[in-house]
Motif scaffolding. Structure first.
Motif, mmCIF file in Angstrom:
data_model
loop_
_atom_site.group_PDB
_atom_site.id
_atom_site.type_symbol
_atom_site.label_atom_id
_atom_site.label_comp_id
_atom_site.label_asym_id
_atom_site.label_seq_id
_atom_site.Cartn_x
_atom_site.Cartn_y
_atom_site.Cartn_z
ATOM 1 N N SER A 6 44.544 59.533 27.994
ATOM 2 C CA SER A 6 44.302 60.088 29.481
ATOM 3 C C SER A 6 43.048 59.742 29.784
ATOM 4 O O SER A 6 42.823 59.006 30.698
ATOM 5 C CB SER A 6 44.544 61.374 30.371
ATOM 6 N N HIS A 7 41.760 60.311 28.453
ATOM 7 C CA HIS A 7 40.934 59.781 29.312
ATOM 8 C C HIS A 7 40.542 58.828 28.465
ATOM 9 O O HIS A 7 39.176 57.966 29.092
ATOM 10 C CB HIS A 7 39.797 60.889 27.703
ATOM 11 N N LEU A 8 40.666 57.626 28.008
ATOM 12 C CA LEU A 8 40.735 55.918 27.518
ATOM 13 C C LEU A 8 41.065 55.823 28.921
ATOM 14 O O LEU A 8 40.471 54.557 29.490
ATOM 15 C CB LEU A 8 41.565 55.719 26.564
ATOM 16 N N LEU A 9 42.172 55.830 29.173
ATOM 17 C CA LEU A 9 43.071 55.553 30.528
ATOM 18 C C LEU A 9 41.485 54.559 31.351
ATOM 19 O O LEU A 9 41.286 54.442 32.798
ATOM 20 C CB LEU A 9 44.157 55.267 31.244
ATOM 21 N N ALA A 10 41.425 56.846 32.272
ATOM 22 C CA ALA A 10 40.347 56.819 33.441
ATOM 23 C C ALA A 10 39.307 56.534 33.008
ATOM 24 O O ALA A 10 38.908 55.443 33.920
ATOM 25 C CB ALA A 10 40.461 58.516 33.589
ATOM 26 N N GLY A 11 38.756 56.511 31.820
ATOM 27 C CA GLY A 11 36.861 55.933 31.192
ATOM 28 C C GLY A 11 37.140 54.761 31.930
ATOM 29 O O GLY A 11 35.932 53.744 32.515
ATOM 30 N N ILE A 12 38.072 53.612 31.620
ATOM 31 C CA ILE A 12 37.877 52.478 30.984
ATOM 32 C C ILE A 12 38.353 51.986 32.424
ATOM 33 O O ILE A 12 37.879 50.958 33.287
ATOM 34 C CB ILE A 12 39.437 52.444 30.180
ATOM 35 N N ALA A 13 39.382 52.211 33.289
ATOM 36 C CA ALA A 13 39.610 52.458 34.566
ATOM 37 C C ALA A 13 37.786 52.768 35.804
ATOM 38 O O ALA A 13 37.833 51.505 36.488
ATOM 39 C CB ALA A 13 40.261 53.058 35.511
ATOM 40 N N LEU A 14 37.157 53.261 35.424
ATOM 41 C CA LEU A 14 35.871 53.330 35.718
ATOM 42 C C LEU A 14 34.619 52.661 35.443
ATOM 43 O O LEU A 14 34.159 52.113 35.498
ATOM 44 C CB LEU A 14 35.420 54.952 35.837
ATOM 45 N N LYS A 72 44.471 35.519 46.193
ATOM 46 C CA LYS A 72 43.336 35.005 44.841
ATOM 47 C C LYS A 72 42.821 36.039 44.251
ATOM 48 O O LYS A 72 43.034 36.004 42.578
ATOM 49 C CB LYS A 72 42.319 34.071 45.370
ATOM 50 N N LYS A 73 41.944 36.981 44.992
ATOM 51 C CA LYS A 73 41.661 38.001 44.062
ATOM 52 C C LYS A 73 42.623 39.135 43.920
ATOM 53 O O LYS A 73 42.306 39.813 44.877
ATOM 54 C CB LYS A 73 41.035 38.356 44.958
ATOM 55 N N LEU A 74 43.121 38.909 42.435
ATOM 56 C CA LEU A 74 44.017 40.486 41.889
ATOM 57 C C LEU A 74 43.160 42.204 41.571
ATOM 58 O O LEU A 74 41.714 41.871 41.266
ATOM 59 C CB LEU A 74 44.935 39.585 41.214
ATOM 60 N N PRO A 75 43.294 42.780 41.709
ATOM 61 C CA PRO A 75 42.338 44.324 41.549
ATOM 62 C C PRO A 75 43.041 44.054 40.007
ATOM 63 O O PRO A 75 43.551 43.922 39.331
ATOM 64 C CB PRO A 75 44.038 45.244 42.474
ATOM 65 N N TYR A 76 41.806 44.884 39.742
ATOM 66 C CA TYR A 76 41.154 45.846 38.402
ATOM 67 C C TYR A 76 42.490 46.355 37.946
ATOM 68 O O TYR A 76 42.701 47.705 38.351
ATOM 69 C CB TYR A 76 39.943 45.579 38.048
ATOM 70 N N VAL A 77 43.460 45.969 36.481
ATOM 71 C CA VAL A 77 44.416 46.768 35.751
ATOM 72 C C VAL A 77 44.530 47.558 35.159
ATOM 73 O O VAL A 77 43.224 46.518 33.532
ATOM 74 C CB VAL A 77 45.920 45.953 36.412
ATOM 75 N N PRO A 102 41.712 40.777 36.785
ATOM 76 C CA PRO A 102 41.317 41.174 35.383
ATOM 77 C C PRO A 102 41.858 42.410 34.737
ATOM 78 O O PRO A 102 42.457 43.263 35.789
ATOM 79 C CB PRO A 102 39.972 41.752 36.469
ATOM 80 N N LEU A 103 42.169 42.262 33.395
ATOM 81 C CA LEU A 103 43.160 43.319 33.070
ATOM 82 C C LEU A 103 41.693 43.964 31.140
ATOM 83 O O LEU A 103 41.693 43.463 30.765
ATOM 84 C CB LEU A 103 44.576 42.199 32.866
ATOM 85 N N GLU A 104 42.217 44.948 31.106
ATOM 86 C CA GLU A 104 42.667 45.892 30.572
ATOM 87 C C GLU A 104 43.230 46.141 29.585
ATOM 88 O O GLU A 104 44.329 47.303 30.914
ATOM 89 C CB GLU A 104 40.967 46.475 29.919
#
Length: 653
Positions: A555-563, A253-258, A278-280
């Motif tokens: 790359s900066h956007l993807l890494a920053g938004i992931a964290l 039920k609990k999917l990872p954040y993507v 959860p998705l961005e």
């Protein structure tokens, strides 16, 4: 009639071959059988010369000992016995030792190659997973490793002790590991990265990297291929569907954040519908086109964006909760953070984040709000308790300053073509108070361009486009473009080149030829280059141009938004038309008397006009060779001239 020749020898060889290719176990069995056969033959041959009481079994054992251990060779008596013993001992060296070493070595090499190919499944929990190898992957990994403060909070959120980073690549090779090692921000930590072979759209390969137990999954977009029926966006959406299906099959039920990158803005909603966790979604074409549009409207902003979005050792945007500061006004918060600039707050509403930037001083920080700050590192996100008790003077509001509106038509020359060009033109169409004339010079046929620019049929009252089919790296062609008559020139990285180096080479050669035309121009237009390889930036640094490195920014956007998930909403707010935007202000607009001023004094002046000052753009370089001073020390005195400009965050209503 066809004559059948005897094929016994070929049959035997073929049978042996089929046994040998079955693996090390069958190869060892074959060697054991051969050793047994030689021992039996040796035992039979040596029986006549042995003692009368020697049995067949003892003779075979005698032969086996000499086959496996040459130390027995000196114990034999009699010429025949010594002759047979010598033959068996030599056969032992060749067959027993040689074959055994060969089999084990081949098995070990095969096993090591199998492991190097990344085909074995991993078992991990709360790891960060990057699906796909592109020109963003290495930079994403570097950003993650360098974001020490964000990583610490990220690990605390998932109660994890150590960062685990796994990359799923279509093909794993030593070359990729060497690329990771060569990156200055990764270096020896490359050995902490786990590489696995597989496709992000294959459910079996997603199991190989334990995707459903990941804390965060990053899906960077691969190279854009216009002629491919399956483009990167389709693969990304298929990957999201595969993750959903895999979770349903295992009743999770609990999917990872993507965090997923989508190039085509029209497919962003489809991506959100494809994943129930959860998705961005980061619209890469939209983000880059917005940065280009902002830089065209405010030349010089690329240096600000490059510092905020692509250099982890300089200033970055951070968002963090400070429950101990709840109830304090923004005006006081600006004073207590001495090493950071307060840009505003982010409110969380369910799974959505709403940024509120460039707030008035009287706005109070409420419970659950996240502060948005500009700082050099997470260690600078500290506030001074002694300054909290100091009464701050209320700065009288002097009125919102106007932003210069360009009455004449803005002329833009675009050299080259890629997927960012239609997005850029669409973005320029959103600025309702401005008119643009755009000349497109590229080798792509006009019919294909017009197909991508079909939206202009409804919005071409303010944006007109003229097409030229030409190769801008030819000197004769670039002179025909009349580059000196334009206000802004944009050179984009060509999508006709498969390799980044080739695309950047065309862009830089075109720029050098362009400089020959512009050096005689009475009024020099602003020039913006889009590059793919960050190492090429230094090659054009000595020229009068600005540079946007798309992969580094993304790359900066993807890494920053992931964290930090809420950063996506902040970036969208900053780079979208209307709302909060970063612009330049001349000092005389604030009524600043030139000379030495402290940065906190400039903050007060900006607050009086409803703006937030982020830094200063000096007309001359400072002692470190920099023109841009973002987030300088609050008490530092800066010698200002009439040609210096302030970098401010303002709000468009």
């Amino acid at each position: 009639m066809r004559i059948k020749r005897p094929r016994i020898r070929r049959k035997i060889i073929f049978t042996l071959e089929r046994q040998l290719v079955k693996g090390a176990h069958f190869q060892l069995l074959l060697v054991a059988a051969l050793i047994g056969l030689i021992s039996i033959i040796g035992g039979i041959l040596v029986m006549p010369s042995g003692s009368p009481t020697a049995t067949f079994g003892e003779s075979v054992w005698w032969a086996f000992l000499r086959l496996t251990d040459p130390g027995y060779l000196g114990e034999d008596v009699g010429n025949w016995r010594r002759f047979i013993s010598t033959l068996i001992t030599v056969a032992g060296y060749v067959i027993f030792l040689g074959s055994l070493v060969a089999v084990i070595t081949t098995w070990m090499n095969r096993k090591i190659r199998h492991l190097e190919q990344g085909l074995t499944p991993v078992t991990a929990n709360d790891h960060i997973l990057i699906l796909g190898w592109s020109n963003r992957t290495i930079h994403i990994a570097a950003e993650i490793f360098q974001s020490v403060g964000r990583i610490k909070r990220f690990l605390e959120r998932y109660d994890a002790k150590k960062l685990q980073l796994i990359i799923l690549s279509e093909e794993v090779s030593p070359f990729q590991m060497q690329e990771l090692k060569d990156h200055p921000m990764i270096g020896r930590r490359a050995h902490d990265i786990v590489l696995r072979t597989g496709l992000a759209i294959d459910r079996e390969h997603l199991r190989r990297v334990d995707s459903l137990n990941a804390s965060c999954i990053i899906i960077p977009s691969l190279a854009y291929g216009r002629k491919e029926l399956i483009n990167p966006d389709i693969e990304t959406i298929k990957c999201l569907l595969s993750l959903n299906a895999e979770a349903n099959s295992q009743n999770i039920k609990k999917l990872p954040y993507v965090v997923a990158e989508i190039q085509d803005a029209n497919k962003v909603n489809a991506a959100y519908r494809s994943y129930s966790g959860p998705l961005e979604v980061v619209g890469s074409n939209t983000i880059i086109s917005r940065l280009m549009a902002q830089n065209i409207r405010h030349p010089g902003l690329s240096e600000v964006y490059n510092e905020i979005l692509s250099q982890v050792d300089d200033n970055n945007l951070f968002s963090q909760a400070f429950p101990e500061l709840v109830g304090q006004p923004i005006g006081k918060l600006k004073k207590v953070f001495t090493k950071a600039v307060v840009l505003g707050i982010v409110k969380k509403e369910g799974e959505h984040f709403t940024p509120q930037l460039n707030l008035p001083d009287e706005k109070v920080l409420e419970e659950g709000d996240l502060l948005v700050l500009l700082a050099r590192s997470s260690s600078d996100l500290i506030w001074r308790k002694d300054r909290l008790s100091i009464e701050t003077e209320t700065v009288p509001f002097l009125g919102q300053l106007p932003v210069d509106e360009l009455e004449n038509t803005i002329r833009i020359l675009i050299l080259g073509w890629n997927e960012h060009v239609p997005s850029l033109i669409r973005e320029l169409c959103t600025y309702e108070e401005e008119k643009y004339f755009i000349r497109l010079v590229a080798l792509r046929p006009v019919t294909e361009r017009e197909k991508d620019l079909a939206f202009l049929e409804e919005e071409n009252l303010r944006v007109s486009v003229e097409h030229f089919v030409a190769d801008f790296i030819r000197e004769s062609e670039i002179k025909k473009t009349e580059a000196e008559t334009f206000d802004h020139i944009l050179l984009v990285s060509s999508d006709r080149m498969e390799e980044e180096e080739e695309a950047d080479a065309r862009t830089m050669v075109g720029y050098v030829l362009l400089e020959e035309v512009l050096e005689k121009a009475p009024k020099r237009p602003s020039v913006l280059l889009e590059l793919s390889d960050p190492s090429n930036e230094s090659l054009v640094k000595s020229f009068q141009s600005e540079v946007i490195i798309s992969p580094m920014v993304l790359s900066h956007l993807l890494a920053g938004i992931a964290l930090q998930r809420e950063l996506n909403s902040i970036y969208n707010e900053l780079f979208t038309v209307g709302g909060a935007e970063i612009i330049f202000r001349d000092l005389n607009e604030y009524g600043v008397s030139f000379g030495k001023l402290q940065f906190h004094e400039l903050e007060s002046l900006a607050t009086a006009h409803g703006e937030t000052v982020l830094g200063i753009y000096l007309n001359r370089a400072d002692e470190a060779g920099n023109h841009l001073l973002l987030n300088p020390s609050k008490g530092k005195k800066i010698d200002l001239s009439d040609k210096d400009r302030l970098v401010v965050l303002t709000t468009f209503y």
